[in-house]
Design an enzyme around this catalytic site. Structure first.
Site, PDB file in Angstrom:
ATOM      1  N   THR A 195      -8.124   5.506  -0.471  1.00 39.78           N
ATOM      2  CA  THR A 195      -9.062   6.195   0.446  1.00 39.78           C
ATOM      3  C   THR A 195     -10.150   6.933  -0.318  1.00 39.78           C
ATOM      4  O   THR A 195     -11.259   7.110   0.193  1.00 39.78           O
ATOM      5  CB  THR A 195      -8.323   7.179   1.373  1.00 39.78           C
ATOM      6  OG1 THR A 195      -7.801   8.287   0.632  1.00 39.78           O
ATOM      7  CG2 THR A 195      -7.210   6.493   2.136  1.00 39.78           C
ATOM      8  N   LEU A 241     -12.993   8.637   3.642  1.00 39.20           N
ATOM      9  CA  LEU A 241     -12.700   8.451   5.065  1.00 39.20           C
ATOM     10  C   LEU A 241     -11.303   7.831   5.161  1.00 39.20           C
ATOM     11  O   LEU A 241     -11.126   6.628   5.265  1.00 39.20           O
ATOM     12  CB  LEU A 241     -13.768   7.550   5.697  1.00 39.20           C
ATOM     13  CG  LEU A 241     -13.942   7.652   7.205  1.00 39.20           C
ATOM     14  CD1 LEU A 241     -14.158   9.074   7.680  1.00 39.20           C
ATOM     15  CD2 LEU A 241     -15.099   6.767   7.655  1.00 39.20           C
ATOM     16  N   HIS A 242     -10.309   8.688   5.096  1.00 39.50           N
ATOM     17  CA  HIS A 242      -8.915   8.273   4.890  1.00 39.50           C
ATOM     18  C   HIS A 242      -8.369   7.359   6.000  1.00 39.50           C
ATOM     19  O   HIS A 242      -8.034   6.209   5.756  1.00 39.50           O
ATOM     20  CB  HIS A 242      -8.003   9.511   4.812  1.00 39.50           C
ATOM     21  CG  HIS A 242      -8.390  10.530   3.814  1.00 39.50           C
ATOM     22  ND1 HIS A 242      -8.216  10.375   2.445  1.00 39.50           N
ATOM     23  CD2 HIS A 242      -8.941  11.772   3.974  1.00 39.50           C
ATOM     24  CE1 HIS A 242      -8.627  11.461   1.820  1.00 39.50           C
ATOM     25  NE2 HIS A 242      -9.080  12.317   2.715  1.00 39.50           N
ATOM     26  N   ASP A 243      -8.237   7.888   7.211  1.00 39.40           N
ATOM     27  CA  ASP A 243      -7.392   7.243   8.224  1.00 39.40           C
ATOM     28  C   ASP A 243      -7.900   5.909   8.753  1.00 39.40           C
ATOM     29  O   ASP A 243      -7.090   5.015   9.049  1.00 39.40           O
ATOM     30  CB  ASP A 243      -7.165   8.220   9.393  1.00 39.40           C
ATOM     31  CG  ASP A 243      -6.334   9.421   8.963  1.00 39.40           C
ATOM     32  OD1 ASP A 243      -6.412  10.467   9.620  1.00 39.40           O
ATOM     33  OD2 ASP A 243      -5.603   9.320   7.956  1.00 39.40           O
ATOM     34  N   THR A 245      -8.856   3.491   7.208  1.00 40.81           N
ATOM     35  CA  THR A 245      -8.382   2.387   6.344  1.00 40.81           C
ATOM     36  C   THR A 245      -7.136   1.723   6.934  1.00 40.81           C
ATOM     37  O   THR A 245      -6.942   0.511   6.774  1.00 40.81           O
ATOM     38  CB  THR A 245      -8.074   2.883   4.910  1.00 40.81           C
ATOM     39  OG1 THR A 245      -7.040   3.892   4.968  1.00 40.81           O
ATOM     40  CG2 THR A 245      -9.303   3.447   4.232  1.00 40.81           C
TER      41      THR A 245
END
Ligand code: RIB
Ligand code: CA
Length: 313
Positions: A195, A241-243, A245
């Site tokens: 991420t 932009l972690h989630d 992914t």
């Protein structure tokens, strides 16, 4: 097109919000429901934020449930310093009008899985794993219905973001994470290793803003707010932009590369609590239990995001 049935377990959080938008905008995915968990902000806000996002996406009929308001055996740690007091700081948002479901999220996950065909549901945890671990503990039989778990959490080469050793989602409820990683269910993890390569650079945020839609404007405003913390901390050209992914992996798995390895969760040491001890180099004989992602095609990821979010009003 074969659609994949998914349950999104989430603690919105600006990045969770973008993940929910991507899921609702993607015809490959059938969002059975969204279960809120305490994490970035308390449960009273994460369940409200999940409904705000569903209405913004134009999906007010989505079933949203409130789940666990605290970790299985620890005091809740939140992240208002990153996400703001509301959890969705950045733009001005109206309160949701769509209802919160009466049923507890864990009861609904159990009931839904028990009624589903074998291996027909993908669980997509985007926050602490409290709801998922509680459901697996109370009803181990639901594993039969789970096709796979694809989660955002952990870190190895990137090390921790909430402590020097641990990533936030795992750190908040390490006992829950241990249950999930040891459940024997097919598991894919999007750690900070990947991420942190999905950065909201100016051109990528401009692509959201230039959509000329409320969704595009909200997404740009969320990333503008969310990225201030990480850009200062890491000196990077944008925020991870972690989630989203997790959702992008379900739609275009070839955007990602990783290794199927053993990952254990530290639950005893205060110093390294919540660390995902990833045997990336295969130096132990521990059994592989997780597809641990390490890299992504960042341009392809943001192109998918922009393409799909542009389809929402
Ligand atoms: O460490 C990043 C994770 O913690 C993301 O899911 C973010 O939303 C927070 O929950
Ligand atoms: Ca999250």
């Amino acid at each position: 097109m074969a659609t994949r049935n998914i349950i999104i377990d989430t603690d919105p959080g600006q990045d969770d919000a973008v993940a929910i938008l991507l899921a609702l905008a993607s015809p490959e995915l059938n969002v059975l429901g969204i279960t809120a968990v305490a994490g970035n902000v308390p449960l009273s806000l994460t369940q409200k934020n999940a409904r705000i996002v569903c209405e913004l996406a134009g999906f007010p009929e989505t079933k949203v449930f409130a789940g666990c308001e605290a970790p299985m055996s620890r005091t809740l740690v939140t992240a208002e310093h990153v996400h703001g007091k509301t959890g969705l700081d950045g733009p001005q948002l109206d309160a949701p009008t769509m209802p919160l479901q009466d049923q507890h999220a864990v009861d609904w996950i159990i009931e839904t899985c028990r009624a589903a065909p074998a291996q027909s549901i993908t669980l997509c945890p985007l926050g602490p794993l409290t709801n998922i671990a509680t459901a697996l503990t109370r009803a181990p039989d639901i594993k039969d219905a789970i096709q796979e778990i694809v989660l955002m959490g952990g870190a190895y080469f990137e090390v921790g973001n909430i402590t020097p050793a641990a990533e936030f989602n795992i750190y908040v409820d390490p006992e829950a994470a241990k249950i999930v990683f040891e459940a024997g269910v097919s598991l894919t993890a999007m750690p900070l290793d990947v991420t942190h390569k999905a950065l909201t650079t100016q051109s990528r945020v401009d692509a959201f803003r230039n959509m000329g839609t409320k969704v595009g404007d909200m997404t740009a405003a969320w990333t503008d707010f969310f990225e201030r913390f990480d850009k200062e901390k890491y000196g990077s050209a944008g925020a991870p932009l972690h989630d989203p992914t997790v959702i992008a992996y379900l739609i275009k798995p070839d955007l990602f590369t990783g290794r199927h390895i053993n990952v254990e969760i530290e639950t005893q040491s205060e110093l390294t609590l919540g660390m995902t001890v990833a045997d990336w180099w295969g130096v132990t004989d521990r059994t592989p239990n997780c597809m641990f992602m390490g890299d992504l095609d960042a341009d392809g990821f943001f192109a998918l995001l922009a393409e799909r979010l542009a389809t929402l009003g």
